[in-house]
Design a protein around this motif. Sequence first.
Motif, PDB file in Angstrom:
ATOM      1  N   UNK A 215       0.781  -1.403  -0.056  1.00  0.00           N
ATOM      2  CA  UNK A 215      -0.025   0.030   0.107  1.00  0.00           C
ATOM      3  C   UNK A 215       0.889   1.181   0.103  1.00  0.00           C
ATOM      4  N   UNK A 216       2.050   1.166   0.378  1.00  0.00           N
ATOM      5  CA  UNK A 216       2.990   2.179   0.407  1.00  0.00           C
ATOM      6  C   UNK A 216       2.934   3.219   1.596  1.00  0.00           C
ATOM      7  N   UNK A 217       2.183   2.694   2.862  1.00  0.00           N
ATOM      8  CA  UNK A 217       2.298   3.395   3.763  1.00  0.00           C
ATOM      9  C   UNK A 217       2.081   2.395   5.015  1.00  0.00           C
ATOM     10  N   UNK A 218       2.142   3.209   6.299  1.00  0.00           N
ATOM     11  CA  UNK A 218       1.876   2.344   7.424  1.00  0.00           C
ATOM     12  C   UNK A 218       1.026   3.383   8.313  1.00  0.00           C
ATOM     13  N   UNK A 219      -0.222   2.818   8.904  1.00  0.00           N
ATOM     14  CA  UNK A 219      -0.964   3.702   9.738  1.00  0.00           C
ATOM     15  C   UNK A 219      -1.610   2.726  10.988  1.00  0.00           C
ATOM     16  N   UNK A 220      -2.083   3.226  12.044  1.00  0.00           N
ATOM     17  CA  UNK A 220      -2.488   2.319  12.870  1.00  0.00           C
ATOM     18  C   UNK A 220      -3.743   1.816  12.715  1.00  0.00           C
ATOM     19  N   UNK A 221      -4.445   2.098  11.669  1.00  0.00           N
ATOM     20  CA  UNK A 221      -5.830   1.348  11.278  1.00  0.00           C
ATOM     21  C   UNK A 221      -5.354  -0.048  10.211  1.00  0.00           C
ATOM     22  N   UNK A 222      -4.333  -0.093   9.743  1.00  0.00           N
ATOM     23  CA  UNK A 222      -3.797  -0.873   8.802  1.00  0.00           C
ATOM     24  C   UNK A 222      -4.211  -2.284   9.034  1.00  0.00           C
ATOM     25  N   UNK A 223      -3.783  -2.734  10.099  1.00  0.00           N
ATOM     26  CA  UNK A 223      -4.279  -3.994  10.591  1.00  0.00           C
ATOM     27  C   UNK A 223      -5.760  -4.376  10.611  1.00  0.00           C
ATOM     28  N   UNK A 224      -6.547  -3.401  11.427  1.00  0.00           N
ATOM     29  CA  UNK A 224      -8.098  -3.430  11.430  1.00  0.00           C
ATOM     30  C   UNK A 224      -8.678  -3.715  10.070  1.00  0.00           C
ATOM     31  N   UNK A 225      -8.182  -2.654   9.126  1.00  0.00           N
ATOM     32  CA  UNK A 225      -8.647  -2.947   7.806  1.00  0.00           C
ATOM     33  C   UNK A 225      -8.640  -4.233   6.949  1.00  0.00           C
ATOM     34  N   UNK A 226      -7.395  -4.769   7.115  1.00  0.00           N
ATOM     35  CA  UNK A 226      -6.979  -6.147   6.707  1.00  0.00           C
ATOM     36  C   UNK A 226      -7.690  -7.291   7.357  1.00  0.00           C
ATOM     37  N   UNK A 227      -7.801  -7.062   8.793  1.00  0.00           N
ATOM     38  CA  UNK A 227      -8.581  -8.001   9.568  1.00  0.00           C
ATOM     39  C   UNK A 227      -9.962  -8.375   9.292  1.00  0.00           C
ATOM     40  N   UNK A 228     -10.449  -7.575   8.650  1.00  0.00           N
ATOM     41  CA  UNK A 228     -12.116  -7.964   8.249  1.00  0.00           C
ATOM     42  C   UNK A 228     -12.016  -8.720   7.139  1.00  0.00           C
ATOM     43  N   UNK A 229     -11.109  -8.629   6.154  1.00  0.00           N
ATOM     44  CA  UNK A 229     -11.285  -9.645   4.910  1.00  0.00           C
ATOM     45  C   UNK A 229     -10.556 -10.879   5.401  1.00  0.00           C
ATOM     46  N   UNK A 230      -9.814 -10.818   6.452  1.00  0.00           N
ATOM     47  CA  UNK A 230      -8.963 -12.002   6.682  1.00  0.00           C
ATOM     48  C   UNK A 230      -9.984 -12.768   7.429  1.00  0.00           C
ATOM     49  N   UNK A 231     -10.934 -12.095   8.137  1.00  0.00           N
ATOM     50  CA  UNK A 231     -12.053 -12.759   8.915  1.00  0.00           C
ATOM     51  C   UNK A 231     -13.019 -13.645   7.578  1.00  0.00           C
ATOM     52  N   UNK A 232     -13.213 -12.962   6.720  1.00  0.00           N
ATOM     53  CA  UNK A 232     -14.183 -13.424   5.617  1.00  0.00           C
ATOM     54  C   UNK A 232     -13.420 -14.468   5.113  1.00  0.00           C
ATOM     55  N   UNK A 233     -12.174 -14.259   4.679  1.00  0.00           N
ATOM     56  CA  UNK A 233     -11.225 -15.395   3.954  1.00  0.00           C
ATOM     57  C   UNK A 233     -11.400 -16.600   4.856  1.00  0.00           C
ATOM     58  N   UNK A 234     -11.167 -16.536   6.088  1.00  0.00           N
ATOM     59  CA  UNK A 234     -11.255 -17.796   7.115  1.00  0.00           C
ATOM     60  C   UNK A 234     -12.541 -18.410   7.155  1.00  0.00           C
ATOM     61  N   UNK A 235     -13.659 -17.648   7.096  1.00  0.00           N
ATOM     62  CA  UNK A 235     -14.888 -18.561   7.212  1.00  0.00           C
ATOM     63  C   UNK A 235     -15.085 -18.954   5.696  1.00  0.00           C
ATOM     64  N   UNK A 236     -14.823 -18.174   4.663  1.00  0.00           N
ATOM     65  CA  UNK A 236     -15.114 -18.969   3.345  1.00  0.00           C
ATOM     66  C   UNK A 236     -14.430 -20.018   3.156  1.00  0.00           C
ATOM     67  N   UNK A 237     -13.094 -20.033   3.593  1.00  0.00           N
ATOM     68  CA  UNK A 237     -12.257 -21.267   3.259  1.00  0.00           C
ATOM     69  C   UNK A 237     -12.254 -22.545   4.267  1.00  0.00           C
ATOM     70  N   UNK A 238     -12.913 -22.244   5.212  1.00  0.00           N
ATOM     71  CA  UNK A 238     -13.100 -23.149   6.297  1.00  0.00           C
ATOM     72  C   UNK A 238     -12.348 -22.939   7.573  1.00  0.00           C
ATOM     73  N   UNK A 239     -12.851 -22.909   8.981  1.00  0.00           N
ATOM     74  CA  UNK A 239     -12.353 -22.540   9.969  1.00  0.00           C
ATOM     75  C   UNK A 239     -11.397 -23.663   9.990  1.00  0.00           C
ATOM     76  N   UNK A 240     -10.135 -23.489  10.456  1.00  0.00           N
ATOM     77  CA  UNK A 240      -9.105 -24.399  10.639  1.00  0.00           C
ATOM     78  C   UNK A 240      -8.347 -25.190   9.519  1.00  0.00           C
ATOM     79  N   UNK A 241      -8.803 -24.628   8.216  1.00  0.00           N
ATOM     80  CA  UNK A 241      -8.035 -25.141   7.061  1.00  0.00           C
ATOM     81  C   UNK A 241      -7.329 -24.034   6.325  1.00  0.00           C
ATOM     82  N   UNK A 242      -5.860 -24.386   6.514  1.00  0.00           N
ATOM     83  CA  UNK A 242      -4.815 -23.592   5.947  1.00  0.00           C
ATOM     84  C   UNK A 242      -5.108 -23.480   4.336  1.00  0.00           C
ATOM     85  N   UNK A 243      -5.227 -24.710   3.810  1.00  0.00           N
ATOM     86  CA  UNK A 243      -5.344 -24.781   2.285  1.00  0.00           C
ATOM     87  C   UNK A 243      -6.906 -24.116   1.915  1.00  0.00           C
ATOM     88  N   UNK A 244      -7.673 -24.336   2.693  1.00  0.00           N
ATOM     89  CA  UNK A 244      -8.931 -23.301   2.377  1.00  0.00           C
ATOM     90  C   UNK A 244      -8.830 -22.036   2.387  1.00  0.00           C
TER      91      UNK A 244
END
Length: 291
Positions: A215-244
């Motif tokens: 993204x070219x920058x760091x901010x205190x909100x960087x982790x929070x913005x990515x965490x939202x989509x990471x949760x979505x990815x985790x649920x869609x892939x299947x909880x506990x599945x790294x490949x998923x």
Amino acid sequence: MSTVILLTFTGLGLGALYFLVAAGLSLIYGLMGVLNFAHGAFLTLGAFTGWEIARRAGSDNWGTFLLSLGIGAAAGAVFAAFTEFVLIRRLYQRHIEQVLVTVGLSLAAVALFDGIWGTDPVYIQGPAWFKDTTDILGARIPNDRFVCIVAAALVLLALVFFLKKTRYGMIIRAGVENRSMVTALGIDVRKAFTLVFTIGGAAAGLGGVLASHYFGYVSPMLGGSLLIFAFIVTVIGGLGSLTGAAIAAVVVAVVQQFANFYLGGTGDFVVVLALALVLLFRPTGLLGRTA
């Protein structure tokens, strides 16, 4: 054609970042049943630590970049281990308390980062190669995308090897299935669970440094913005599945990029719609385990 290729590689690079965050979430919840809403703080701390290393080193070369990656991953790992040892260890099987504590820690961490580094984005410089592009069938792909993709692939392979081929990996998997039996054999499962948190934090810290270059920058909100989509990815892939999680990260990010470009910036809406469809028709996710 060049636009399609550019969007695809941009999506792959973003998907790599989603996976690095989602890998820790998937490990921690899938193996330990802990909903960790403070995971984004591990990423943000790794990003700021990596930036501090690069700033103090005073040079934008590969050596400095690799050092910032290592220190950023270490910072995320230490923060995660501290979180598990001090807060989470007393709250296993108490999901409401886990959510409250980790949400509180996330808010406190953002306030701490604001106080230390300020609320404005801090722009970052990487190796000169990052500023160049590579031509693929007429599309000019920013080189930092390739670094993110390679890093995520290596992390995936390392995690799968650790869980399936090492002693501690077997202890962790056995402890999840039957903790009392493993404890009866004289094995301290608590150390193994702390190790899971540490590994997840290291992946998030590594992802934070890479995200700062993406993204070219760091901010205190960087982790929070990515965490939202990471949760979505985790649920869609299947909880506990790294490949998923890896498959879902790629699909979500690529779809997001194409929807933003061709459907008038509706990428986030399309991703949330995909999450809703998965929850309705396949609640266990793509590769999640059924009850």
